[in-house]
Design a protein around this motif. Structure first.
Motif, mmCIF file in Angstrom:
data_model
loop_
_atom_site.group_PDB
_atom_site.id
_atom_site.type_symbol
_atom_site.label_atom_id
_atom_site.label_comp_id
_atom_site.label_asym_id
_atom_site.label_seq_id
_atom_site.Cartn_x
_atom_site.Cartn_y
_atom_site.Cartn_z
ATOM 1 N N PHE A 116 3.825 1.860 -2.135
ATOM 2 C CA PHE A 116 3.704 2.344 -0.763
ATOM 3 C C PHE A 116 2.547 1.733 0.005
ATOM 4 C CE2 PHE A 116 5.361 5.392 2.151
ATOM 5 C CZ PHE A 116 6.631 5.573 1.629
ATOM 6 N N TRP A 117 1.485 1.445 -0.694
ATOM 7 C CA TRP A 117 0.254 1.084 0.027
ATOM 8 C C TRP A 117 -0.402 -0.224 -0.415
ATOM 9 C CZ3 TRP A 117 0.507 3.798 4.085
ATOM 10 C CH2 TRP A 117 0.911 5.136 4.050
ATOM 11 N N HIS A 118 0.124 -0.875 -1.468
ATOM 12 C CA HIS A 118 -0.554 -2.080 -1.966
ATOM 13 C C HIS A 118 0.260 -3.342 -1.729
ATOM 14 C CE1 HIS A 118 -2.567 1.087 -4.303
ATOM 15 N NE2 HIS A 118 -3.610 0.272 -4.282
ATOM 16 N N SER A 141 -4.081 1.491 4.454
ATOM 17 C CA SER A 141 -3.964 2.940 4.613
ATOM 18 C C SER A 141 -3.889 3.332 6.089
ATOM 19 C CB SER A 141 -5.193 3.594 3.961
ATOM 20 O OG SER A 141 -5.410 4.876 4.468
ATOM 21 N N ASP A 142 -3.159 4.429 6.383
ATOM 22 C CA ASP A 142 -3.254 5.015 7.729
ATOM 23 C C ASP A 142 -4.653 5.571 7.856
ATOM 24 O OD1 ASP A 142 -0.592 4.724 8.826
ATOM 25 O OD2 ASP A 142 0.060 6.060 7.232
ATOM 26 N N GLY A 143 -5.162 5.807 8.897
ATOM 27 C CA GLY A 143 -5.093 5.465 10.258
ATOM 28 C C GLY A 143 -4.284 6.282 11.255
ATOM 29 N N ILE A 168 -2.717 -3.545 14.532
ATOM 30 C CA ILE A 168 -2.336 -3.017 15.841
ATOM 31 C C ILE A 168 -0.832 -2.773 15.808
ATOM 32 C CG2 ILE A 168 -2.075 -5.303 16.921
ATOM 33 C CD1 ILE A 168 -3.332 -4.066 19.469
ATOM 34 N N LYS A 169 -0.418 -1.600 16.304
ATOM 35 C CA LYS A 169 0.972 -1.193 16.138
ATOM 36 C C LYS A 169 1.427 -0.409 17.354
ATOM 37 C CE LYS A 169 -0.260 3.019 13.544
ATOM 38 N NZ LYS A 169 -0.334 3.670 12.236
ATOM 39 N N HIS A 170 2.660 -0.198 17.589
ATOM 40 C CA HIS A 170 3.836 -0.692 16.871
ATOM 41 C C HIS A 170 4.446 -1.722 17.805
ATOM 42 C CE1 HIS A 170 2.963 3.510 15.805
ATOM 43 N NE2 HIS A 170 3.214 3.123 14.581
HETATM 44 C C1 BGC Z 1 4.488 4.892 11.008
HETATM 45 C C2 BGC Z 1 3.288 3.966 10.997
HETATM 46 C C3 BGC Z 1 2.501 4.177 9.747
HETATM 47 C C4 BGC Z 1 3.391 3.958 8.553
HETATM 48 C C5 BGC Z 1 2.690 4.136 7.215
HETATM 49 C C6 BGC Z 1 5.295 4.825 9.720
HETATM 50 O O1 BGC Z 1 6.214 5.853 9.685
HETATM 51 O O2 BGC Z 1 5.316 4.594 12.097
HETATM 52 O O3 BGC Z 1 2.510 4.182 12.141
HETATM 53 O O4 BGC Z 1 1.384 3.353 9.719
HETATM 54 O O5 BGC Z 1 4.472 4.876 8.588
HETATM 55 O O6 BGC Z 1 2.411 5.477 6.984
#
Ligand code: BGC
Length: 762
Positions: free
Chosen positions: A27-29, A44-46, A152-154
């Protein structure tokens, strides 16, 4: 590692390893390649805190993450109009990331608040692209100054949650460039975010995650983006098309499925291996930029950051109403705090940005800690969304006994969240009823709001003061008490218009769209750009915010009366604190094209510069702004570029989009001629507006109109009365030049074509 070393590393990787690197490990790496010592890095979120998940990962904030500090959300920080503060907040976040070994913090989120209904508005900055861009750029600078990346998103046009993973945002080119792109563009050009996250939605039919125009032509070739693009979580539809389009990293892991598709596509000759190499290079570049600068020994002082979160929140609060200067409250008086949010504030939104706070401070706790004479009654239940009679009665009794009553109200969690949109703009009826009842019991009623986006305020005429605190982070209660009791003078200004009712919003008729997509039919007229053009009343205008002191604006001076679009213009203004307290003014400068109707319909005014200025009582300061071409330009679809139409522009300065006491005019001359494509269907008016057209066709057209008028007159007296010469002229304005063949004038078709060619060739 330099570019060469990274390229060498990629050259040593097998096709399978390269394809593997283009999707997450989990999920995160990012994926490690042990054979070559390529490490995994974590994102990581943020964006307003760390949501580092230790255990079972998910992207909707359901599972616990580590204990962290929740700063105010972007809806709040935008209201500070203070990029310096934003940068400092970014530094604090960057330090926390270093401490936690996080290579990229997933934010800022810069989608424009197109409608008050977007469930995720609380995470977004503003309806205005310039304000959004400035604030996002500052946050990125702060975070990245600690050698931690941002995302920077989305990117782009993800302005609703409804059907967000499949809907197409159908929008015209000019609107995309003027409203939905500039925040990304400014951030990329001025702060180089390490990564960009593409959005879930399609844009004019094509998924953002496989859109070469978006990810390569605009982002990289035009704006010069140097980092890597990652997908939003699950945003990939066609991975192979994504690689070709410039989507470097798919997140999260795809279980190897898409990695295999990449390998097969290369083997079958459907995908150039060079595109795969390029994605790897970009990802590795960022991985090593982090790894080589990692500082896990960086301290993370959460207590200090909690205090900082309170300071930030206080800078963001917007005083919307303060009749009879009821605020600030006196520390000597007995005050009734009413409403569950006084004890358990709503200070962040639901979904992927949800932070597991190590501490929260509500207003009741903060007030009691300071020994203030504050009572508390619950007033309503957030959970049940109702206000039983006994709760209201208790609140009313408390309000009656107190000098003033402060109702802490706003939107419950379920009302606005990632993943779905709001269906209306109202607060819970229970809270509206409570406010009315309290206001009746105590004429000194103050409402403190917790929300990420505008709400209707049916009780606005009955309360003395309203303090908009948005979603102010975990220390919001400390900040609220400071502002309510005058330790801090409020200086936030609205980063969005508050319409009176939802139906007033320009996107109202089209927002959400149908199963295929949503049409951005209001075009560039988003927020105040629409309300100003339509001269519509709003509840509170963009840029608005009161203070406990007053400011006077004077002496607007421009460095020139006329400039060329290659020059810059300096506007200088004096702002003075004319009240008795120290405070901060937010000086705002708006530019308007006063005659821009020929080539483009323009908004009345657009924010192009602002500055927050701290002033002691009686103090005055000069503030200067420099305006370049972009302040005057619009996106011209004939040349697909920014273009200034020669003419007069207004420069207005004041403290909101609706209060601009100073105005000056500058003439800006374009140095870029638009290509000419006059043809037989071009109308007289347009041909005559062109100097060369005037030269070539002028005498001929004048003769023709004169002949035409006299012919009309000779028809009958009645006809000449019905159609005056001016009317004739006006009608002929719109006549295509081909009309010259049928309506006389003595020109042959070939002659006309030759004359047109001469105009065009200039
Ligand atoms: C969100 C993103 C978020 C990502 C990871 C998505 O559902 O739209 O903003 O960074 O999940 O959690």
């Amino acid at each position: 590692m330099d570019k060469k070393e990274i390229q060498n590393l990629v050259a040593q990787m097998t096709l399978e390893e390269k394809a593997g690197l283009l999707s997450g490990l989990d999920f995160w790496h990012t994926k490690p390649v042990e054979r070559l010592d390529i490490p995994a890095t974590m994102v990581s979120d943020g964006p307003h805190g760390l949501r580092k998940q230790d255990q079972e990962a998910d992207h909707l904030g359901i599972n616990d993450s580590i204990k962290a500090v929740c700063f105010p959300a972007a809806s709040a920080t935008a209201a500070s109009f203070d990029p310096e503060m934003m940068e400092k907040m970014g530094e604090a976040l960057g330090e926390a990331c270093q401490h936690e070994n996080l290579s990229v913090l997933l934010g800022p989120a810069v989608n424009i608040k197109r409608s008050p209904l977007c469930g995720r508005n609380f995470e977004y900055f503003s309806e205005d692209p310039y304000l959004t861009g400035v604030m996002a750029t500052a946050l990125i600078r702060g975070i990245q100054s600690k050698n931690v990346g941002t995302s920077i998103k989305h990117f782009a046009l993800n302005n609703q949650e409804h059907r967000r993973m499949s809907s197409s945002s159908d929008c015209d080119e000019r609107t995309i460039r003027e409203i939905y792109f500039p925040a990304f563009e400014m951030a990329v050009k001025e702060a180089q975010p390490w990564t960009v996250m593409c959005s879930y939605n399609r844009i004019n039919g094509v998924y953002a995650s496989e859109n070469p125009w978006l990810l390569t032509d605009v982002l990289r070739k035009e704006w010069g983006f140097e980092g890597y693009v990652m997908s939003d979580w699950g945003a990939v539809s066609d991975r192979v098309a994504g690689v070709a389009a410039g989507l470097d990293l798919e997140m999260p892991a795809s279980g190897g499925v898409n990695d295999r598709k990449i390998v097969e596509a290369v083997q079958a000759g459907r995908l150039d291996e060079k595109a795969v190499d390029l994605c790897c290079e970009r990802i590795l570049n960022i991985i090593y930029r982090f790894v080589e600068n990692a500082k896990p020994e960086t301290p993370w002082d959460k207590e200090a950051q909690h205090r900082m979160a309170a300071d930030v929140a206080a800078e963001c609060m917007v005083l919307l109403k303060n009749e009879g200067d009821i605020l600030p409250l006196s520390r000597e008086d007995e005050i009734a705090f009413i409403g569950e949010f006084a004890e358990k504030p709503r200070f962040q939104g639901g979904g992927s940005s949800h932070i597991n706070c190590f501490r929260t401070t509500g207003a009741v706790e903060a007030a009691k800690a300071q020994g203030l004479k504050v009572t508390y009654s619950r007033g309503y239940s957030v959970e049940a969304d109702d206000a039983p009679a006994d709760m209201i009665a208790e609140a009313v009794a408390a309000a009656k006994k107190a000098k003033a009553a402060v109702v802490f109200a706003g939107l419950p969690d379920a009302y606005e969240s990632e993943g779905y949109d709001r269906t209306h703009m109202r607060m819970p009826e229970s809270q509206n009823r409570l406010i009315e009842a309290v206001a009746e019991a105590n004429s000194n009623t103050v409402v403190v709001l917790h929300n990420g986006s505008p709400v209707e305020m049916p009780w606005i005429g009955k309360v003395k003061a309203v303090l908009e605190t948005y979603l102010g982070g975990q220390a919001v209660g400390l900040a609220q008490v400071r502002v309510l009791f005058g330790d801090v003078n409020p200086s936030g200004h609205l980063p969005e218009s508050f319409p009176i009712k939802l139906e007033d919003n320009p996107s109202y008729l089209f927002y959400g769209g149908d199963p295929q997509g949503t049409e951005y039919r209001e075009g560039i007229f988003v927020g105040y750009r629409y309300y100003d053009k339509k001269k519509m009343e709003v509840l509170f205008p963009f840029g608005y915010g009161l203070s406990y002191t007053t400011f006077a604006y004077s002496n607007l001076r421009l460095s020139a009366d006329a400039i060329r679009d290659t020059d810059t213009l300096t506007a200088t203004v004096t702002v003075k604190n004319t009240g008795k307290r120290a405070g901060k003014a937010v000086v705002q400068l708006y530019v308007g094209d006063m005659e821009g109707f020929v080539n483009a319909i323009r908004p009345v005014r657009e924010l192009k510069a602002f500055r927050k200025v701290a002033l002691e009582p009686g103090e005055s300061r000069e503030v200067s702004f420099t305006l370049g071409k972009r302040a005057f330009a619009h996106w011209n679809t004939r040349i697909h570029d920014w273009w200034v139409e020669t003419g007069d522009f207004s420069i207005e300065v004041g403290d909101s989009s609706a209060c601009l006491p100073l105005k000056a005019t500058v003439k800006v001359e374009s140095t870029v001629a638009l290509p000419k494509n006059f043809d037989m269907n071009s109308i007289y008016m347009d041909i005559l507006a062109d100097p060369r057209g005037q030269e070539i066709f002028g005498s001929f057209i004048r003769k023709m109109t004169a002949d035409f008028s006299s012919e009309q007159e000779s028809v009958s007296e009645a006809a000449s009365e019905a159609v005056t010469e001016e009317m004739n002229m006006a009608m002929l304005n719109y006549m295509p030049i081909r009309g010259a063949i049928s309506f006389g004038g003595g020109l042959q078709e070939e002659q006309i074509r030759e004359m047109l060619r001469k105009i065009n060739e200039e």
